[in-house]
Design a protein around this motif. Structure first.
Motif, PDB file in Angstrom:
ATOM      1  N   ILE A   1       0.829  -1.219   0.000  1.00 45.44           N
ATOM      2  CA  ILE A   1       0.000   0.000   0.000  1.00 45.44           C
ATOM      3  C   ILE A   1       0.861   1.265   0.000  1.00 45.44           C
ATOM      4  O   ILE A   1       0.611   2.206  -0.767  1.00 45.44           O
ATOM      5  CB  ILE A   1      -0.961   0.009   1.211  1.00 45.44           C
ATOM      6  N   ASP A   2       1.879   1.309   0.859  1.00 47.53           N
ATOM      7  CA  ASP A   2       2.725   2.509   0.932  1.00 47.53           C
ATOM      8  C   ASP A   2       3.442   2.768  -0.382  1.00 47.53           C
ATOM      9  O   ASP A   2       3.519   3.914  -0.834  1.00 47.53           O
ATOM     10  CB  ASP A   2       3.744   2.384   2.074  1.00 47.53           C
ATOM     11  N   GLN A   3       3.950   1.712  -0.987  1.00 42.23           N
ATOM     12  CA  GLN A   3       4.614   1.868  -2.274  1.00 42.23           C
ATOM     13  C   GLN A   3       3.614   2.328  -3.337  1.00 42.23           C
ATOM     14  O   GLN A   3       3.931   3.175  -4.180  1.00 42.23           O
ATOM     15  CB  GLN A   3       5.263   0.543  -2.688  1.00 42.23           C
ATOM     16  N   ALA A   4       2.401   1.802  -3.282  1.00 47.16           N
ATOM     17  CA  ALA A   4       1.370   2.204  -4.245  1.00 47.16           C
ATOM     18  C   ALA A   4       1.025   3.684  -4.077  1.00 47.16           C
ATOM     19  O   ALA A   4       0.882   4.408  -5.068  1.00 47.16           O
ATOM     20  CB  ALA A   4       0.121   1.337  -4.074  1.00 47.16           C
ATOM     21  N   VAL A   5       0.908   4.145  -2.834  1.00 47.92           N
ATOM     22  CA  VAL A   5       0.611   5.562  -2.595  1.00 47.92           C
ATOM     23  C   VAL A   5       1.759   6.428  -3.103  1.00 47.92           C
ATOM     24  O   VAL A   5       1.535   7.475  -3.733  1.00 47.92           O
ATOM     25  CB  VAL A   5       0.311   5.834  -1.102  1.00 47.92           C
ATOM     26  N   ASP A   6       2.991   5.996  -2.872  1.00 48.37           N
ATOM     27  CA  ASP A   6       4.145   6.756  -3.373  1.00 48.37           C
ATOM     28  C   ASP A   6       4.150   6.838  -4.896  1.00 48.37           C
ATOM     29  O   ASP A   6       4.413   7.892  -5.476  1.00 48.37           O
ATOM     30  CB  ASP A   6       5.457   6.124  -2.903  1.00 48.37           C
ATOM     31  N   ARG A   7       3.835   5.748  -5.547  1.00 43.30           N
ATOM     32  CA  ARG A   7       3.828   5.736  -7.015  1.00 43.30           C
ATOM     33  C   ARG A   7       2.674   6.585  -7.552  1.00 43.30           C
ATOM     34  O   ARG A   7       2.826   7.298  -8.551  1.00 43.30           O
ATOM     35  CB  ARG A   7       3.760   4.311  -7.522  1.00 43.30           C
ATOM     36  N   ALA A   8       1.524   6.491  -6.878  1.00 36.84           N
ATOM     37  CA  ALA A   8       0.384   7.331  -7.283  1.00 36.84           C
ATOM     38  C   ALA A   8       0.713   8.802  -7.058  1.00 36.84           C
ATOM     39  O   ALA A   8       0.366   9.653  -7.882  1.00 36.84           O
ATOM     40  CB  ALA A   8      -0.862   6.926  -6.510  1.00 36.84           C
ATOM     41  N   MET A   9       1.388   9.103  -5.943  1.00 35.97           N
ATOM     42  CA  MET A   9       1.769  10.480  -5.660  1.00 35.97           C
ATOM     43  C   MET A   9       2.638  11.022  -6.794  1.00 35.97           C
ATOM     44  O   MET A   9       2.408  12.133  -7.286  1.00 35.97           O
ATOM     45  CB  MET A   9       2.524  10.568  -4.330  1.00 35.97           C
ATOM     46  N   ALA A  10       3.613  10.257  -7.235  1.00 33.98           N
ATOM     47  CA  ALA A  10       4.485  10.705  -8.321  1.00 33.98           C
ATOM     48  C   ALA A  10       3.687  10.947  -9.599  1.00 33.98           C
ATOM     49  O   ALA A  10       3.930  11.935 -10.314  1.00 33.98           O
ATOM     50  CB  ALA A  10       5.590   9.671  -8.563  1.00 33.98           C
ATOM     51  N   LEU A  11       2.729  10.083  -9.854  1.00 42.61           N
ATOM     52  CA  LEU A  11       1.912  10.233 -11.055  1.00 42.61           C
ATOM     53  C   LEU A  11       1.016  11.473 -10.974  1.00 42.61           C
ATOM     54  O   LEU A  11       0.988  12.291 -11.898  1.00 42.61           O
ATOM     55  CB  LEU A  11       1.069   8.970 -11.250  1.00 42.61           C
ATOM     56  N   PHE A  12       0.293  11.626  -9.874  1.00 45.89           N
ATOM     57  CA  PHE A  12      -0.561  12.806  -9.693  1.00 45.89           C
ATOM     58  C   PHE A  12       0.275  14.085  -9.687  1.00 45.89           C
ATOM     59  O   PHE A  12      -0.133  15.110 -10.235  1.00 45.89           O
ATOM     60  CB  PHE A  12      -1.348  12.716  -8.386  1.00 45.89           C
ATOM     61  N   TRP A  13       1.413  14.045  -9.053  1.00 49.47           N
ATOM     62  CA  TRP A  13       2.284  15.209  -8.944  1.00 49.47           C
ATOM     63  C   TRP A  13       2.763  15.630 -10.329  1.00 49.47           C
ATOM     64  O   TRP A  13       2.772  16.813 -10.661  1.00 49.47           O
ATOM     65  CB  TRP A  13       3.451  14.849  -8.053  1.00 49.47           C
ATOM     66  N   GLY A  14       3.124  14.688 -11.146  1.00 52.01           N
ATOM     67  CA  GLY A  14       3.630  15.017 -12.470  1.00 52.01           C
ATOM     68  C   GLY A  14       2.565  15.379 -13.486  1.00 52.01           C
ATOM     69  O   GLY A  14       2.771  16.240 -14.337  1.00 52.01           O
ATOM     70  N   ARG A  15       1.391  14.738 -13.381  1.00 58.37           N
ATOM     71  CA  ARG A  15       0.354  14.953 -14.390  1.00 58.37           C
ATOM     72  C   ARG A  15      -0.820  15.785 -13.905  1.00 58.37           C
ATOM     73  O   ARG A  15      -1.544  16.341 -14.722  1.00 58.37           O
ATOM     74  CB  ARG A  15      -0.210  13.604 -14.846  1.00 58.37           C
ATOM     75  N   GLY A  16      -1.059  15.779 -12.604  1.00 57.78           N
ATOM     76  CA  GLY A  16      -2.247  16.419 -12.061  1.00 57.78           C
ATOM     77  C   GLY A  16      -3.364  15.403 -11.897  1.00 57.78           C
ATOM     78  O   GLY A  16      -3.308  14.291 -12.443  1.00 57.78           O
ATOM     79  N   TYR A  17      -4.373  15.782 -11.166  1.00 58.34           N
ATOM     80  CA  TYR A  17      -5.496  14.888 -10.900  1.00 58.34           C
ATOM     81  C   TYR A  17      -6.282  14.582 -12.169  1.00 58.34           C
ATOM     82  O   TYR A  17      -6.537  13.435 -12.508  1.00 58.34           O
ATOM     83  CB  TYR A  17      -6.418  15.513  -9.847  1.00 58.34           C
TER      84      TYR A  17
ATOM     85  N   LEU B   1       1.800  20.632  -3.567  1.00 57.30           N
ATOM     86  CA  LEU B   1       0.859  21.423  -2.775  1.00 57.30           C
ATOM     87  C   LEU B   1       0.293  22.576  -3.606  1.00 57.30           C
ATOM     88  O   LEU B   1      -0.922  22.801  -3.621  1.00 57.30           O
ATOM     89  CB  LEU B   1       1.540  21.946  -1.513  1.00 57.30           C
ATOM     90  N   VAL B   2       1.145  23.297  -4.300  1.00 53.61           N
ATOM     91  CA  VAL B   2       0.698  24.391  -5.172  1.00 53.61           C
ATOM     92  C   VAL B   2      -0.162  23.842  -6.298  1.00 53.61           C
ATOM     93  O   VAL B   2      -1.221  24.394  -6.628  1.00 53.61           O
ATOM     94  CB  VAL B   2       1.900  25.183  -5.728  1.00 53.61           C
TER      95      VAL B   2
ATOM     96  N   THR C   1      -4.158  24.843  -6.894  1.00 58.44           N
ATOM     97  CA  THR C   1      -4.646  25.498  -8.106  1.00 58.44           C
ATOM     98  C   THR C   1      -5.568  24.603  -8.927  1.00 58.44           C
ATOM     99  O   THR C   1      -6.598  25.055  -9.400  1.00 58.44           O
ATOM    100  CB  THR C   1      -3.474  25.993  -8.972  1.00 58.44           C
ATOM    101  N   GLU C   2      -5.219  23.339  -9.069  1.00 60.90           N
ATOM    102  CA  GLU C   2      -6.047  22.451  -9.888  1.00 60.90           C
ATOM    103  C   GLU C   2      -7.337  22.045  -9.191  1.00 60.90           C
ATOM    104  O   GLU C   2      -8.366  21.888  -9.825  1.00 60.90           O
ATOM    105  CB  GLU C   2      -5.279  21.177 -10.270  1.00 60.90           C
ATOM    106  N   ARG C   3      -7.299  21.881  -7.887  1.00 66.75           N
ATOM    107  CA  ARG C   3      -8.449  21.316  -7.172  1.00 66.75           C
ATOM    108  C   ARG C   3      -9.034  22.320  -6.169  1.00 66.75           C
ATOM    109  O   ARG C   3      -9.530  21.949  -5.111  1.00 66.75           O
ATOM    110  CB  ARG C   3      -8.043  20.028  -6.469  1.00 66.75           C
ATOM    111  N   SER C   4      -9.024  23.582  -6.517  1.00 64.55           N
ATOM    112  CA  SER C   4      -9.516  24.621  -5.607  1.00 64.55           C
ATOM    113  C   SER C   4     -11.012  24.521  -5.335  1.00 64.55           C
ATOM    114  O   SER C   4     -11.504  25.105  -4.360  1.00 64.55           O
ATOM    115  CB  SER C   4      -9.176  26.011  -6.147  1.00 64.55           C
ATOM    116  N   ALA C   5     -11.731  23.778  -6.141  1.00 67.13           N
ATOM    117  CA  ALA C   5     -13.172  23.601  -5.912  1.00 67.13           C
ATOM    118  C   ALA C   5     -13.478  22.366  -5.058  1.00 67.13           C
ATOM    119  O   ALA C   5     -14.632  22.144  -4.696  1.00 67.13           O
ATOM    120  CB  ALA C   5     -13.906  23.489  -7.249  1.00 67.13           C
ATOM    121  N   ASP C   6     -12.447  21.589  -4.724  1.00 66.84           N
ATOM    122  CA  ASP C   6     -12.647  20.381  -3.925  1.00 66.84           C
ATOM    123  C   ASP C   6     -12.392  20.688  -2.448  1.00 66.84           C
ATOM    124  O   ASP C   6     -11.239  20.972  -2.075  1.00 66.84           O
ATOM    125  CB  ASP C   6     -11.711  19.267  -4.400  1.00 66.84           C
TER     126      ASP C   6
END
Length: 191
Positions: free
Chosen positions: A9-25, A105-106, A110-115
């Motif tokens: 799970i932790d590795q999956a969250v880290d990999r997802a974090m890298a993906l979201f961080w690089g591409r956005g939600y 964080l930035v 900016t991308e999810r300011s409505a969430d």
């Protein structure tokens, strides 16, 4: 009988974090996530509930790691100005190294300011950073590093705001000279 989870799970969250961080939600699809994590959509839903919940965990991980590192650095600092300069310079360097990725964080703000959940996480993290800076400035004042008349809380609010602006300027591809000058000028507020 339920199947045993076959991924970390932790590795999956880290990999997802890298993906979201690089591409956005928005630009990260469920297919992107399952491919990156090496799991099926059923496993993703069973482990995280939804793409949005996985994003929330990834953002939490980022905030915890990055704000936690800054807070630890400030709490152990014996020279506040040097510690702040080092922290701000490291942020600028990270953005110079990978401006497209920027600060998660930035990006989230900016991308999810409505969430509401994203806004709450970003706001809570910024409050923690501000509080840590204020505490560090109070300790610096007690050691005589900061003039007694300086408003530690006001300076902390300014520096927290400056950090976010610095990260935005990094993402906007400001050059090294610009970022270094901005850091130097921001630190004059401590004089």
């Amino acid at each position: 009988m339920a199947r045993t989870r076959e991924f970390d799970i932790d590795q999956a969250v880290d990999r997802a974090m890298a993906l979201f961080w690089g591409r956005g939600y928005t630009a990260t699809s469920l297919q992107d996530l399952t491919a990156e994590l090496g799991i099926g959509s059923g496993s993703l839903y069973a482990a995280f509930g939804s793409k949005e919940q996985l994003y929330a965990r990834a953002l939490e991980r980022y905030c915890s790691r990055n704000a936690g590192a800054l807070i630890a650095e400030l709490e152990s600092a014996t020279d506040m100005r040097s510690a702040l300069r080092a922290a701000l310079t490291a942020m600028a360097e990270a953005d110079l190294d990978d401006p497209e990725r920027g600060c998660f964080l930035v990006n989230a703000a900016t991308e999810r300011s409505a969430d509401p959940a994203t806004v709450d996480r970003v706001s809570a993290t910024l409050r923690l950073v501000e509080s840590a800076i204020a505490g560090a400035l109070e300790r610096a004042k007690a050691r005589g590093e900061l003039p007694a008349g300086k408003d530690a809380a006001g300076l902390a609010r300014f520096l927290t705001t400056f950090i976010q602006g610095l990260r935005v300027m990094g993402k906007a591809r400001a050059d090294r000279a610009f970022l270094e000058s901005a850091v130097s000028n921001a630190l004059t507020a401590l004089d």
